[in-house]
Design a protein around this motif. Structure first.
Motif, PDB file in Angstrom:
ATOM      1  N   LEU A  81      35.585  38.460  48.284  1.00  0.00           N
ATOM      2  CA  LEU A  81      34.354  39.249  48.312  1.00  0.00           C
ATOM      3  C   LEU A  81      33.190  38.428  48.853  1.00  0.00           C
ATOM      4  O   LEU A  81      32.353  38.937  49.605  1.00  0.00           O
ATOM      5  CB  LEU A  81      34.039  39.776  46.909  1.00  0.00           C
ATOM      6  N   ASP A 116      39.205  45.288  42.485  1.00  0.00           N
ATOM      7  CA  ASP A 116      40.148  44.289  41.987  1.00  0.00           C
ATOM      8  C   ASP A 116      39.447  43.261  41.100  1.00  0.00           C
ATOM      9  O   ASP A 116      40.000  42.802  40.097  1.00  0.00           O
ATOM     10  CB  ASP A 116      40.845  43.581  43.152  1.00  0.00           C
ATOM     11  N   LEU A 117      38.233  42.911  41.467  1.00  0.00           N
ATOM     12  CA  LEU A 117      37.442  41.959  40.685  1.00  0.00           C
ATOM     13  C   LEU A 117      37.129  42.544  39.305  1.00  0.00           C
ATOM     14  O   LEU A 117      37.290  41.867  38.281  1.00  0.00           O
ATOM     15  CB  LEU A 117      36.155  41.649  41.442  1.00  0.00           C
ATOM     16  N   THR A 163      38.050  45.171  47.072  1.00  0.00           N
ATOM     17  CA  THR A 163      37.982  43.843  46.462  1.00  0.00           C
ATOM     18  C   THR A 163      37.124  43.858  45.200  1.00  0.00           C
ATOM     19  O   THR A 163      37.465  43.223  44.204  1.00  0.00           O
ATOM     20  CB  THR A 163      37.438  42.821  47.480  1.00  0.00           C
ATOM     21  N   THR A 164      36.028  44.591  45.232  1.00  0.00           N
ATOM     22  CA  THR A 164      35.186  44.724  44.044  1.00  0.00           C
ATOM     23  C   THR A 164      35.957  45.391  42.913  1.00  0.00           C
ATOM     24  O   THR A 164      35.864  44.966  41.756  1.00  0.00           O
ATOM     25  CB  THR A 164      33.912  45.535  44.371  1.00  0.00           C
ATOM     26  N   SER A 173      43.189  35.690  39.326  1.00  0.00           N
ATOM     27  CA  SER A 173      42.976  36.903  40.123  1.00  0.00           C
ATOM     28  C   SER A 173      41.487  37.090  40.406  1.00  0.00           C
ATOM     29  O   SER A 173      41.100  37.435  41.530  1.00  0.00           O
ATOM     30  CB  SER A 173      43.533  38.122  39.388  1.00  0.00           C
ATOM     31  N   ASN A 187      39.787  37.101  44.186  1.00  0.00           N
ATOM     32  CA  ASN A 187      39.005  38.246  44.646  1.00  0.00           C
ATOM     33  C   ASN A 187      37.537  37.881  44.838  1.00  0.00           C
ATOM     34  O   ASN A 187      36.871  38.424  45.728  1.00  0.00           O
ATOM     35  CB  ASN A 187      39.149  39.414  43.670  1.00  0.00           C
ATOM     36  N   TYR A 188      37.028  36.974  44.029  1.00  0.00           N
ATOM     37  CA  TYR A 188      35.641  36.524  44.184  1.00  0.00           C
ATOM     38  C   TYR A 188      35.464  35.847  45.547  1.00  0.00           C
ATOM     39  O   TYR A 188      34.496  36.113  46.253  1.00  0.00           O
ATOM     40  CB  TYR A 188      35.271  35.556  43.051  1.00  0.00           C
TER      41      TYR A 188
END
Length: 170
Positions: A101, A56-57, A53-54, A93, A97-98
């Motif tokens: 996370l 993707d962020l 996820t990080t 996005s 993702n935020y």
């Protein structure tokens, strides 16, 4: 002393000793396997999703930055509107993702880092919004300047045509 013990007693003692060693070895192995299982669960349930996820962020931030630079470099208003759609997709996005996370994080110091990233991002979005507005204004003023220059050229040509004397040849 050991010579006075019968073979069956020695054999039974050896089996008991071997069984005890096997049992102790099994218990130690089971405890170690449970520790490994806990670590694997920690990795699969927490660390791996957090890293993914990080990542993707970070990609969403890089993509929004790339599109913002492209908007600044573009001189076509229609292309800028298309790129604003790409920029919004990157922002969406990031938001998705935020949130993912934020749900994963349990450590306070990492949560603080995420909150700092959110505050920095707000400033970034405000700056990009200002940049797009100023760039759009610049393009509109350039178009207006070209229009005024064209009108000036037409007026100058008209004035020049009026001041020429017939037969001047110019």
């Amino acid at each position: 002393m050991l010579n006075n013990v019968s073979i069956s007693t020695k054999l039974a003692g050896g089996v008991v000793a071997l069984s005890t060693f096997g049992l102790v070895s099994g218990v130690v192995g089971l405890v170690m396997l449970n520790g490994i299982e806990d670590q694997v669960n920690q990795i699969t349930d927490y660390a791996a999703p957090m890293v993914e996820t990080t990542d993707d962020l970070i990609y969403a931030v890089a993509e929004s930055h790339k599109v913002a630079v492209e908007i600044l470099a573009d001189e076509d208003v229609a292309n800028i509107q298309l790129r604003l759609g790409e920029f919004q997709a990157a922002v969406d996005s990031f938001d998705m993702n935020y949130e993912a996370l934020d749900e994963l994080l349990v450590e306070a110091d990492v949560q603080t880092l995420l909150e700092n990233a959110a505050a920095t991002r707000r400033l970034y979005l405000e700056t990009v919004d200002s940049m797009v507005s100023l760039h759009s204004l610049e393009l509109a003023e350039e178009a207006e300047a070209r229009l005024l220059a064209d009108r000036f050229d037409v007026a100058g040509d008209s004035l020049l045509a009026r001041t020429r004397k017939p037969g001047d040849g110019q």
